[in-house]
Write an enzyme that holds these catalytic residues in place. Structure first.
Site, PDB file in Angstrom:
ATOM      1  CE  LYS A  54      89.386  18.877   6.651  1.00 31.95           C
ATOM      2  NZ  LYS A  54      89.808  17.363   6.189  1.00 31.95           N
ATOM      3  CD  GLN A  98      88.962  13.881   7.160  1.00 27.51           C
ATOM      4  OE1 GLN A  98      88.554  14.917   7.072  1.00 27.51           O
ATOM      5  NE2 GLN A  98      90.399  13.769   7.424  1.00 27.51           N
ATOM      6  CG  ASP A 121      90.995  18.029   0.141  1.00 25.71           C
ATOM      7  OD1 ASP A 121      91.477  19.052   0.680  1.00 25.71           O
ATOM      8  OD2 ASP A 121      90.749  17.001   0.503  1.00 25.71           O
TER       9      ASP A 121
END
Ligand code: NAP
Length: 303
Positions: A54, A98, A121
């Site tokens: 990422k 995460q 997200d």
């Protein structure tokens, strides 16, 4: 018939190029770049490699990228304070925590503490609600479903009036993509059916699908005879079915990945199909980049 391959690896490159161009333009005109922070707790190797990818992608497209790694014994309160710090930081437009988190930390509490306007997200209940309403309300479509929709659109598949069947009803793939495909608007307007483990006669539903989106996590679940000739098949499943020596380093073993669809047989029936790997997989991080750019654009009043 051999189906057209919808390659996520190629679409990823197109979209990352578009994002890079837009970031450079905004930087030149407004002196701002999107900022993305990834918060990693502990040393889980899989999480470390996701975060690294990422951050690398964020760097490639010209974002400010911050990797904030904390030790396994961080308290829930300390993690909440850290999120609050990034919520207040004007140079950060996207916050990612995460998962999984250590057992002593309540994941739901942590994810719900992220400012919904920085929840790139798209998992915060506020953003889930906005997605359900659709149209202008949608701020951050969740990344994997957004990637799926983008692939269907870029492959030139007609979604309006199409019978779209989604296999799987998870919160991260099945439910949001079903919701997105039935909204009023471009790339949607489908008639949507969702099937799952309690569905009677899954085959008859799949056979009707002009667009078949499969996200079950069961290798080879969808049989070739369930596919309508000419259908668009999006295989989201990623299943490790064994190991093989790496092409780069034959002394190293790598996973053999298979989707939820019997690809070799299905490609002779479908009109278009995604491979596994190299299909939906590369789209998730790509759409995360797009959401982070969107977040800055909202802030600057550009959208
Ligand atoms: P999940 O949370 O385990 O949900 C799976 C869904 O499939 C459930 O709704 C389940 O039904 C349904 N299902 C399972 N077995 C079935 C069967 N035999 N018949 C009918 N329905 C069945 O999984 P997920 O998180 O959505 O992920 C699904 C797959 O996509 C996994 O392989 C995952 O690795 C992959 N994935 C890939 C990406 C990516 O490429 N970027 C991202 C996310 C997920 P019930 O609800 O009735 O149990």
């Amino acid at each position: 018939m051999t189906a057209k391959l919808i390659k996520g690896t190629e679409i990823r490159e197109e979209i990352l190029e578009e994002i890079t161009g837009e970031v450079a333009e905004i930087k030149e005109k407004q002196g701002k770049v999107p900022g993305l922070v990834t918060i990693l707790v502990g040393e889980n190797p899989a999480s470390q490699s996701y975060v690294t990818l990422k951050i690398k992608t964020a760097h490639r497209v010209g974002f400010k990228e911050v990797q904030d790694t904390r030790s396994e014994d961080i308290s829930e309160q300390e993690l909440l304070s850290l999120i609050d710090q990034y919520n207040q930081d004007d140079s950060i437009h996207g916050i990612l925590v995460q998962l999984p988190l250590p057992k002593h930390i309540d994941e739901k509490k942590i994810l719900n503490a992220i400012d919904p306007d920085k929840d790139v997200d798209g998992f915060h209940p506020v953003n889930v609600g906005r997605l359900m309403i659709g149209g202008d309300e949608v701020k951050f479509p969740p990344c994997t479903p957004a990637g799926i929709q983008e692939m269907i659109v870029r492959a030139g598949v007609e979604t309006s009036g199409a019978e779209t069947v989604v296999v799987g009803r998870s919160n991260i793939v099945g439910k949001p993509i079903a919701n997105m495909m039935l909204q009023k608007g471009p790339g949607a307007n489908s008639t949507v059916t969702v099937v799952h483990t309690r569905t009677k006669d899954m085959e008859s539903h799949c056979k009707r699908a002009d667009i078949l989106i499969v996200a079950a996590g069961v290798p080879g679940l969808v049989k070739p005879e369930w596919i309508k000739p000419g259908a668009c098949v999006i295989d989201v499943g990623v299943n490790r079915v064994g190991e093989k020596p790496s092409k780069k380093d034959p002394n190293k073993m790598v996973a053999i990945l298979k989707g939820d669809v019997d690809f070799d047989a299905a490609k002779e029936i479908a009109g278009s199909i995604t491979p596994v790997p190299g299909g939906v997989g590369p789209m998730t991080i790509t759409m995360l980049m797009r959401n982070t750019l969107l977040s800055l654009k909202y802030r600057l009043g550009l959208v």
